[in-house]
Design a protein around this motif. Structure first.
Motif, PDB file in Angstrom:
ATOM      1  N   ASN B 172       5.129 112.716  79.173  1.00  0.00           N
ATOM      2  CA  ASN B 172       4.218 113.597  79.904  1.00  0.00           C
ATOM      3  C   ASN B 172       3.633 114.749  79.093  1.00  0.00           C
ATOM      4  OD1 ASN B 172       4.955 112.061  82.165  1.00  0.00           O
ATOM      5  ND2 ASN B 172       6.788 113.345  82.416  1.00  0.00           N
ATOM      6  N   PRO B 173       2.711 114.440  78.223  1.00  0.00           N
ATOM      7  CA  PRO B 173       2.060 115.512  77.467  1.00  0.00           C
ATOM      8  C   PRO B 173       1.274 116.410  78.416  1.00  0.00           C
ATOM      9  CG  PRO B 173       0.878 113.439  77.189  1.00  0.00           C
ATOM     10  CD  PRO B 173       2.149 113.112  77.904  1.00  0.00           C
ATOM     11  N   LYS B 174       1.187 117.697  78.071  1.00  0.00           N
ATOM     12  CA  LYS B 174       0.368 118.604  78.871  1.00  0.00           C
ATOM     13  C   LYS B 174      -0.966 118.841  78.190  1.00  0.00           C
ATOM     14  CE  LYS B 174       4.090 121.457  80.488  1.00  0.00           C
ATOM     15  NZ  LYS B 174       4.467 122.856  80.383  1.00  0.00           N
ATOM     16  N   ILE B 175      -0.932 118.824  76.863  1.00  0.00           N
ATOM     17  CA  ILE B 175      -2.192 119.002  76.127  1.00  0.00           C
ATOM     18  C   ILE B 175      -2.196 118.073  74.916  1.00  0.00           C
ATOM     19  CG2 ILE B 175      -1.212 121.114  75.095  1.00  0.00           C
ATOM     20  CD1 ILE B 175      -4.166 122.047  74.770  1.00  0.00           C
ATOM     21  N   LEU B 176      -3.243 117.280  74.852  1.00  0.00           N
ATOM     22  CA  LEU B 176      -3.355 116.265  73.803  1.00  0.00           C
ATOM     23  C   LEU B 176      -4.436 116.678  72.818  1.00  0.00           C
ATOM     24  CD1 LEU B 176      -3.600 112.782  75.595  1.00  0.00           C
ATOM     25  CD2 LEU B 176      -1.868 113.496  73.955  1.00  0.00           C
ATOM     26  N   LEU B 177      -4.093 116.693  71.545  1.00  0.00           N
ATOM     27  CA  LEU B 177      -5.105 116.923  70.511  1.00  0.00           C
ATOM     28  C   LEU B 177      -5.342 115.584  69.810  1.00  0.00           C
ATOM     29  CD1 LEU B 177      -3.807 120.248  68.867  1.00  0.00           C
ATOM     30  CD2 LEU B 177      -5.167 119.966  70.933  1.00  0.00           C
ATOM     31  N   LEU B 178      -6.506 115.019  69.994  1.00  0.00           N
ATOM     32  CA  LEU B 178      -6.783 113.706  69.421  1.00  0.00           C
ATOM     33  C   LEU B 178      -7.742 113.862  68.249  1.00  0.00           C
ATOM     34  CD1 LEU B 178      -7.327 111.758  72.772  1.00  0.00           C
ATOM     35  CD2 LEU B 178      -5.222 112.001  71.453  1.00  0.00           C
ATOM     36  N   ASP B 179      -7.276 113.472  67.062  1.00  0.00           N
ATOM     37  CA  ASP B 179      -8.073 113.653  65.849  1.00  0.00           C
ATOM     38  C   ASP B 179      -8.822 112.360  65.537  1.00  0.00           C
ATOM     39  OD1 ASP B 179      -9.198 114.420  63.523  1.00  0.00           O
ATOM     40  OD2 ASP B 179      -7.346 115.143  62.582  1.00  0.00           O
ATOM     41  N   GLU B 180     -10.075 112.326  65.922  1.00  0.00           N
ATOM     42  CA  GLU B 180     -10.950 111.175  65.692  1.00  0.00           C
ATOM     43  C   GLU B 180     -10.276 109.855  66.049  1.00  0.00           C
ATOM     44  OE1 GLU B 180     -13.480 110.873  62.386  1.00  0.00           O
ATOM     45  OE2 GLU B 180     -13.369 112.999  61.912  1.00  0.00           O
ATOM     46  N   PRO B 181      -9.898 109.697  67.307  1.00  0.00           N
ATOM     47  CA  PRO B 181      -9.191 108.463  67.671  1.00  0.00           C
ATOM     48  C   PRO B 181     -10.059 107.221  67.513  1.00  0.00           C
ATOM     49  CG  PRO B 181      -9.763 109.726  69.628  1.00  0.00           C
ATOM     50  CD  PRO B 181     -10.072 110.596  68.451  1.00  0.00           C
ATOM     51  N   ALA B 182     -11.380 107.383  67.496  1.00  0.00           N
ATOM     52  CA  ALA B 182     -12.245 106.203  67.430  1.00  0.00           C
ATOM     53  C   ALA B 182     -12.637 105.848  66.002  1.00  0.00           C
ATOM     54  CB  ALA B 182     -13.504 106.430  68.259  1.00  0.00           C
ATOM     55  N   ALA B 183     -12.258 106.683  65.033  1.00  0.00           N
ATOM     56  CA  ALA B 183     -12.682 106.430  63.656  1.00  0.00           C
ATOM     57  C   ALA B 183     -12.155 105.082  63.185  1.00  0.00           C
ATOM     58  CB  ALA B 183     -12.181 107.543  62.746  1.00  0.00           C
ATOM     59  N   VAL B 206      -7.210 117.708  77.271  1.00  0.00           N
ATOM     60  CA  VAL B 206      -7.496 116.906  76.082  1.00  0.00           C
ATOM     61  C   VAL B 206      -8.479 117.653  75.185  1.00  0.00           C
ATOM     62  CG1 VAL B 206      -8.388 114.723  75.189  1.00  0.00           C
ATOM     63  CG2 VAL B 206      -7.153 114.751  77.355  1.00  0.00           C
ATOM     64  N   VAL B 207      -8.095 117.808  73.935  1.00  0.00           N
ATOM     65  CA  VAL B 207      -9.021 118.338  72.933  1.00  0.00           C
ATOM     66  C   VAL B 207      -9.234 117.221  71.925  1.00  0.00           C
ATOM     67  CG1 VAL B 207      -9.480 120.131  71.237  1.00  0.00           C
ATOM     68  CG2 VAL B 207      -8.102 120.657  73.253  1.00  0.00           C
ATOM     69  N   LEU B 208     -10.496 116.883  71.725  1.00  0.00           N
ATOM     70  CA  LEU B 208     -10.819 115.660  70.998  1.00  0.00           C
ATOM     71  C   LEU B 208     -11.746 115.984  69.836  1.00  0.00           C
ATOM     72  CD1 LEU B 208     -10.993 112.390  71.468  1.00  0.00           C
ATOM     73  CD2 LEU B 208     -13.148 112.958  72.566  1.00  0.00           C
ATOM     74  N   ILE B 209     -11.322 115.627  68.629  1.00  0.00           N
ATOM     75  CA  ILE B 209     -12.253 115.683  67.491  1.00  0.00           C
ATOM     76  C   ILE B 209     -12.937 114.337  67.447  1.00  0.00           C
ATOM     77  CG2 ILE B 209     -12.458 115.741  64.993  1.00  0.00           C
ATOM     78  CD1 ILE B 209     -10.075 117.535  64.853  1.00  0.00           C
ATOM     79  N   GLU B 210     -14.249 114.329  67.439  1.00  0.00           N
ATOM     80  CA  GLU B 210     -14.895 113.024  67.462  1.00  0.00           C
ATOM     81  C   GLU B 210     -16.207 113.059  66.713  1.00  0.00           C
ATOM     82  OE1 GLU B 210     -13.449 109.961  68.617  1.00  0.00           O
ATOM     83  OE2 GLU B 210     -15.071 109.720  67.188  1.00  0.00           O
ATOM     84  N   HIS B 211     -16.411 112.047  65.887  1.00  0.00           N
ATOM     85  CA  HIS B 211     -17.697 111.881  65.211  1.00  0.00           C
ATOM     86  C   HIS B 211     -18.650 111.107  66.096  1.00  0.00           C
ATOM     87  CE1 HIS B 211     -17.894 113.601  61.355  1.00  0.00           C
ATOM     88  NE2 HIS B 211     -16.819 113.003  60.869  1.00  0.00           N
ATOM     89  N   ASP B 212     -18.089 110.205  66.891  1.00  0.00           N
ATOM     90  CA  ASP B 212     -18.907 109.345  67.739  1.00  0.00           C
ATOM     91  C   ASP B 212     -19.406 110.159  68.927  1.00  0.00           C
ATOM     92  OD1 ASP B 212     -19.738 107.557  69.784  1.00  0.00           O
ATOM     93  OD2 ASP B 212     -18.690 105.932  68.749  1.00  0.00           O
TER      94      ASP B 212
END
Lengths: 322, 257
Positions: B172-183, B206-212
């Motif tokens: 059960n995460p409360k805050i997710l940092l996703l580093d370019e999950p689609a790369a 959710v905090v998401l780093i994304e190029h797409d």
């Protein structure tokens, strides 16, 4: 189960071999194999090559000598059922302490630190007389009699060594399937990532070293009973390098390799006299080591299983075409 | 801009004046960032903008040179990563450092056991262990259930990415940092990832780093744009699309290729 089957020929061995082969080759291989297993375990599952395994084995061996019957008149006699657990405990504690000291080091630095500890222990045993009796050490150390059975006799000592070796392998294969064992392997692959799972890295490393201390200690106890003496030479650079050579010959990728390496090492050591000059043993073992590193970097154990796989492979395509 | 200062409940993440210096180079500088609980925030920026450096500071992978970080009202600036993880912070890594010698099942097991603090056990794991069932459930969610017994070193790039998300979803995460999950994902894998992100429970921040851009704008309600280590713009996806500065440094740059 499959591993248990290899025990059968090993149990028949005493009926086939004379006392010389049983003691000088079989028992000695098992004991050296247990000590090498303590290194293979660390190298395989924690990814650390330790030069301090002879120190852990020595801690156990010296404890047995100090608290058991010996001919130098140093120490306190305790019953074997006290001295054996004490020796194992001290080996585990020394393993854990070495792990604590070496926990931040990887690769060449771990080698340097553990080597420094091993050499420091060697010089300490040479200079301390109250506990270690200086460089002469202890002689006349006698294996105990248990239920009328003297562990000094070739057959009981062989069977005991075999039992300890089998137990050690079973312990390793069980431990690496435990949560802590899996954590140790995770530390090997990506220590930073282990931290990111909320797991501290120190505990798995110290636990791995302590467990290797248990294995080395078991080997150290058997070794002091086998040799009936222990001195600074039992923990010096010679044994340190022997343990490393055995592990590398057998292969660091599988715990069983330690015993394969030990058999090869002991056979070479025992019969080098017949092959070449006794003083050329180091040259011989060096050439063997060189060949292994070049031809089979995974060790003899790996080489054998590769050959087995190659023998089986021709059958596989046939099945698939049917 | 979705800021929530007057509300009683603490923000999921509050960052004030964060800076990270490597030698003479500031990877990020003077970053302020406020993320509400349950918010979906995308962080955009060209290569070298400092996105991953910011993540590293937020998680504690590296320490901040300046500034304060608050998670759900508690200051965590000086806390190591394993403490922040226990507070419900999770991240995925752009260049996955996975446990190459372990299987997918064992990796997810460790994620569960690590967070539950039950990884110190020395007895062999039983097949009936509840934590193994949980790791299978995570594999199912992350889409790696078909490779449970494969060693992670044998996984494809996309599978490693999915496993990363499975690890991040443990306990059960409360805050997710996703580093370019689609790369590096194939065009076929991308919609699956979007769907997975959309299906996360609404209370997970959710905090998401994304190029797409498509994934970023589709899955996020607000966007922060980093440029040269500084915050260039913040706002709704529409605001960002219309922002001239953003067009110049990022969108314009991307079209210029």
């Amino acid at each position: 189960m499959k591993q248990a089957l290899t025990l059968v020929p090993l149990l028949i061995l005493p009926f086939v071999l004379n006392d010389f082969w049983l003691t000088q080759v079989a028992t000695r291989s098992l004991i050296l194999g247990i000590m090498a297993l303590s290194l293979s375990f660390l190298a395989t599952y924690l990814g650390v090559v330790s030069f301090a395994q002879a120190t852990m084995a020595g801690m156990a061996g010296y404890t047995i000598a100090f608290f058991g019957p010996n001919s130098v008149g140093i120490g306190v006699q305790l019953p074997f059922w006290v001295s054996i657990p004490l020796a194992l405990t001290l080996a585990v504690v020394s393993g854990g302490l070495i792990g604590l000291i070496a926990r931040r080091s990887r690769g060449i630095y771990a080698i340097m630190i553990t080597l420094a500890i091993g050499v420091a222990f060697f010089y300490f045993t040479r200079q301390n007389y109250a506990l270690f009796n200086g460089w002469t050490g202890f002689s006349g150390v006698r294996a105990p009699q248990i239920a009328g059975l003297s562990l000094r006799d070739p057959l009981p000592l062989y069977l005991l060594s075999l039992g300890v070796a089998a137990l050690a392998l079973a312990l390793v294969s069980g431990f690496v399937r435990s949560p802590l064992g899996l954590t140790i392997q995770a530390v090997r692959d990506a220590p930073g990532r282990v931290l990111a799972l909320g797991i501290s890295v120190t505990t798995p490393i110290v636990a791995a070293f302590a467990f290797s201390g248990l294995l080395a200690g078991a080997g150290g106890i058997l070794n002091v009973w086998y040799q009936e003496r222990i001195s600074s030479f039992s923990v010096g650079l010679g044994p340190i390098i022997d343990i490393l050579i055995i592990s590398v010959i057998g292969g660091l990728r599988h715990p069983g390799g330690a015993f394969v390496g030990a058999v090869v090492f002991v056979l070479l050591d025992t019969f080098a006299v017949d092959l070449i000059d006794r003083e050329r043993f180091n040259t011989l073992i060096g050439v063997v080591l060189l060949l292994i590193v070049i031809v089979a970097p995974g060790g003899l154990q790996q080489l054998a299983s590769d050959w087995m796989a190659r023998l089986r492979r021709p059958e596989a395509p046939k099945k698939s075409t049917v | 801009m979705p800021v929530n200062h007057l509300h009683n409940t603490a923000n999921a993440l509050e960052v004030r004046g964060i800076g990270k210096r490597f030698g003479g180079f500031w990877a990020v500088q003077d970053i302020d960032l406020t993320v509400r609980p349950g918010e979906r925030r995308a962080i955009l920026g060209p290569n070298g903008a400092g996105k991953t450096s910011l993540f590293n500071v937020l998680t504690g992978d590296t320490s901040a040179t300046t500034g304060q970080i608050t998670l759900f009202g508690d200051s965590v600036t000086r806390e190591p990563i394993n403490k922040r993880i226990q507070r419900g912070l999770r991240r995925t890594y752009q260049h996955a450092h996975l446990f190459n010698g372990l299987t997918v099942r064992d990796t997810l097991f460790l994620a569960v056991a690590g967070l539950r603090g039950s990884w110190r056990q020395v007895l062999p794991l039983r097949a009936t262990d509840a934590r193994l069932a949980e790791s299978e459930r995570l594999a199912e969610i992350a889409g790696v259930a078909d490779v449970l017994d494969r060693e992670t070193s044998e996984l494809s790039h996309g599978q490693r990415r999915q496993l990363e998300i499975g690890i991040a979803l443990a306990e059960n995460p409360k805050i997710l940092l996703l580093d370019e999950p689609a790369a590096g994902l194939s065009p076929a894998e991308r919609p699956k990832l979007s769907a997975l992100l959309m299906s996360l429970p609404k209370d997970v921040t959710v905090v998401l780093i994304e190029h797409d851009m498509d994934i970023a704008l589709q899955t996020s309600e607000s966007v922060s744009v980093l440029y040269n280590g500084r915050m260039l713009a913040e706002g709704s996806p529409d605001d960002i699309m219309r922002n001239e500065d953003v067009h110049r440094v990022y969108i314009g740059g991307a079209h210029g290729h």
